[in-house]
Design an enzyme around this catalytic site. Structure first.
Site, PDB file in Angstrom:
ATOM      1  N   ASP A  87       0.865  -1.187   0.000  1.00  0.00           N
ATOM      2  CA  ASP A  87       0.000   0.000   0.000  1.00  0.00           C
ATOM      3  C   ASP A  87       0.902   1.237   0.000  1.00  0.00           C
ATOM      4  OD1 ASP A  87      -1.823  -2.063   0.409  1.00  0.00           O
ATOM      5  OD2 ASP A  87      -3.012  -0.939   1.864  1.00  0.00           O
TER       6      ASP A  87
ATOM      7  N   LYS B 253     -10.357   0.357  -2.375  1.00  0.00           N
ATOM      8  CA  LYS B 253     -10.191   0.161  -0.931  1.00  0.00           C
ATOM      9  C   LYS B 253     -10.478   1.448  -0.171  1.00  0.00           C
ATOM     10  CE  LYS B 253      -6.785  -1.182   2.634  1.00  0.00           C
ATOM     11  NZ  LYS B 253      -5.455  -1.746   2.937  1.00  0.00           N
TER      12      LYS B 253
ATOM     13  N   LYS C 172      -6.916   3.432  -3.283  1.00  0.00           N
ATOM     14  CA  LYS C 172      -7.333   3.416  -1.868  1.00  0.00           C
ATOM     15  C   LYS C 172      -7.475   4.854  -1.398  1.00  0.00           C
ATOM     16  CE  LYS C 172      -5.161   2.077   2.580  1.00  0.00           C
ATOM     17  NZ  LYS C 172      -4.136   1.253   3.240  1.00  0.00           N
TER      18      LYS C 172
HETATM   19  O1  LIG Z   1      -5.599   1.373   6.013  1.00  0.00           O
HETATM   20  C1  LIG Z   1      -6.249   1.298   7.033  1.00  0.00           C
HETATM   21  C2  LIG Z   1      -6.432   2.387   7.991  1.00  0.00           C
HETATM   22  O2  LIG Z   1      -5.221   2.894   8.421  1.00  0.00           O
HETATM   23  C3  LIG Z   1      -7.234   1.930   9.162  1.00  0.00           C
HETATM   24  O3  LIG Z   1      -7.850   3.031   9.730  1.00  0.00           O
HETATM   25  P1  LIG Z   1      -8.799   2.893  11.006  1.00  0.00           P
HETATM   26  O4  LIG Z   1      -7.877   2.609  12.170  1.00  0.00           O
HETATM   27  O5  LIG Z   1      -9.487   4.208  11.112  1.00  0.00           O
HETATM   28  O6  LIG Z   1      -9.745   1.761  10.790  1.00  0.00           O
END
Ligand SMILES: O=C[C@H](O)COP(=O)(O)O
Length: 320
Positions: free
Chosen positions: A157, A256, A220
């Site tokens: 990513d 994503k 994403k």
């Molecule tokens: O890529 C994923 C995110 O960093 C997760 O974010 P979150 O902790 O708000 O679910």
């Protein structure tokens, strides 16, 4: 990542600046469509339970904290492989249904403990290229990708350089994305746009297009660290770019949403958006992931309510 036999990985196509410069977004139409999705009554009862089970398989179960430890990542990986409590699995008659999240998503230093637990059973996504700000040198960013792939990450990513978008330097964005894709080799690459920092939906659409043209496998929304992360209007803009890119090139790009997607209700909205805008094919893990650290906790609570009629405290389902 699931290998789908007729799935052809996105190949970079030449940057078409004429196309990029003509992108225009009707913001009020996007807001209206987003509001209609957000206010929609969601599917109920057993259909809702089935959709939530489906959503579990689409989660990139994430931990991206400064205080991450191998122990936390090991527990996260165990949860990813057995995402639902066994009493709920039994009550729903899912003993013979393979259940796991789509992947786990961690920082580079946490790939090793994840590899040890997962042993190739689930994909490991590593955030890279100076995540979350992306302001290290290009040389460092490319090397970081190479090291993460060598350590066992099968998905990378990357974060884009926001200034390229904010200054309209599409060639620079295209070139960096192309370099990241090349450094990934066989590993699939998700381009994090950090949409909360791109100011306009037009910029979001243009950045989506440039990254897809430069070979991104997924686009994403966010790192989870921006002040505004995944939203429905931004998602609508990005999935429509994916739809048009597919119409023009034949390549299917994954989507994503990530950051702040923490409730079962929000997950259902994203599933509805994908189904309505891109069709059922995009409801599979090779084309759709939800990046989230706490969503699984709420889905498990909602499924407990479906089975027992009661909610238990969130800490009973707590992730590490
Ligand atoms: O890529 C994923 C995110 O960093 C997760 O974010 P979150 O902790 O708000 O679910």
């Amino acid at each position: 990542m699931t290998i789908i036999s007729d799935f052809k990985r996105n190949e970079a196509v030449p940057l078409d600046l004429g196309w990029i410069n003509h992108i225009h977004i009707n913001k009020s139409a996007a807001d209206r469509r987003a509001a209609s999705l957000a206010n929609r009554r969601t599917v109920k009862k057993e259909y809702q339970a089935a959709w939530l089970i489906k959503a579990i398989g689409l989660i990139d179960l994430t931990t991206l904290s400064g205080d991450d430890t191998p122990g936390r990542v090991e527990r996260l990986c165990m949860k990813a492989m057995r995402p639902l409590r066994s009493d709920l699995v039994e009550a729903m008659g899912l003993q013979d249904t393979p259940l796991a999240t789509g992947a786990v998503c961690v920082y580079h230093e946490m790939i090793k403990p994840a590899v040890q637990v997962l042993q190739g059973r689930l994909p490991i996504a590593a955030v890279s290229t100076g995540f979350p700000a992306g302001l290290t040198s290009m040389e460092t960013k490319v090397r970081e990708i190479e090291l993460s792939v060598a350590a066992g990450a099968t998905e990378i990513d990357i974060v884009i350089t926001r200034q390229h978008v904010l200054t309209g330097n599409w060639q620079a964005l295209y070139d960096e994305m192309l370099a990241y894709r090349k450094a990934c080799g066989e590993a699939h690459v998700k381009a994090i746009l950090a949409t909360g920092e791109l100011v306009t939906l037009e910029n979001v659409a243009k950045a989506s297009w440039v990254c897809m043209m430069a070979g991104a496998d997924f686009i994403k929304t966010s790192t989870g660290k921006e002040p505004v992360n995944a939203t429905i209007p931004v998602s609508l803009t990005m999935v429509r770019a994916i739809r048009e890119y597919h119409e023009q090139t034949g390549f299917k790009i994954g989507y994503k949403p990530a950051g702040g997607v923490s409730t079962a209700k929000a997950a259902l909205q994203y599933l509805t958006l994908m189904k309505e805008e891109l069709g059922n094919e995009w409801l599979q893990p090779h084309l759709f992931r939800i990046g989230a650290s706490s969503l699984l906790t709420d889905i498990e609570r909602q499924l407990e309510h479906y089975v027992t009629g009661n909610y238990s405290a969130a800490h009973r389902h707590a992730l590490p």
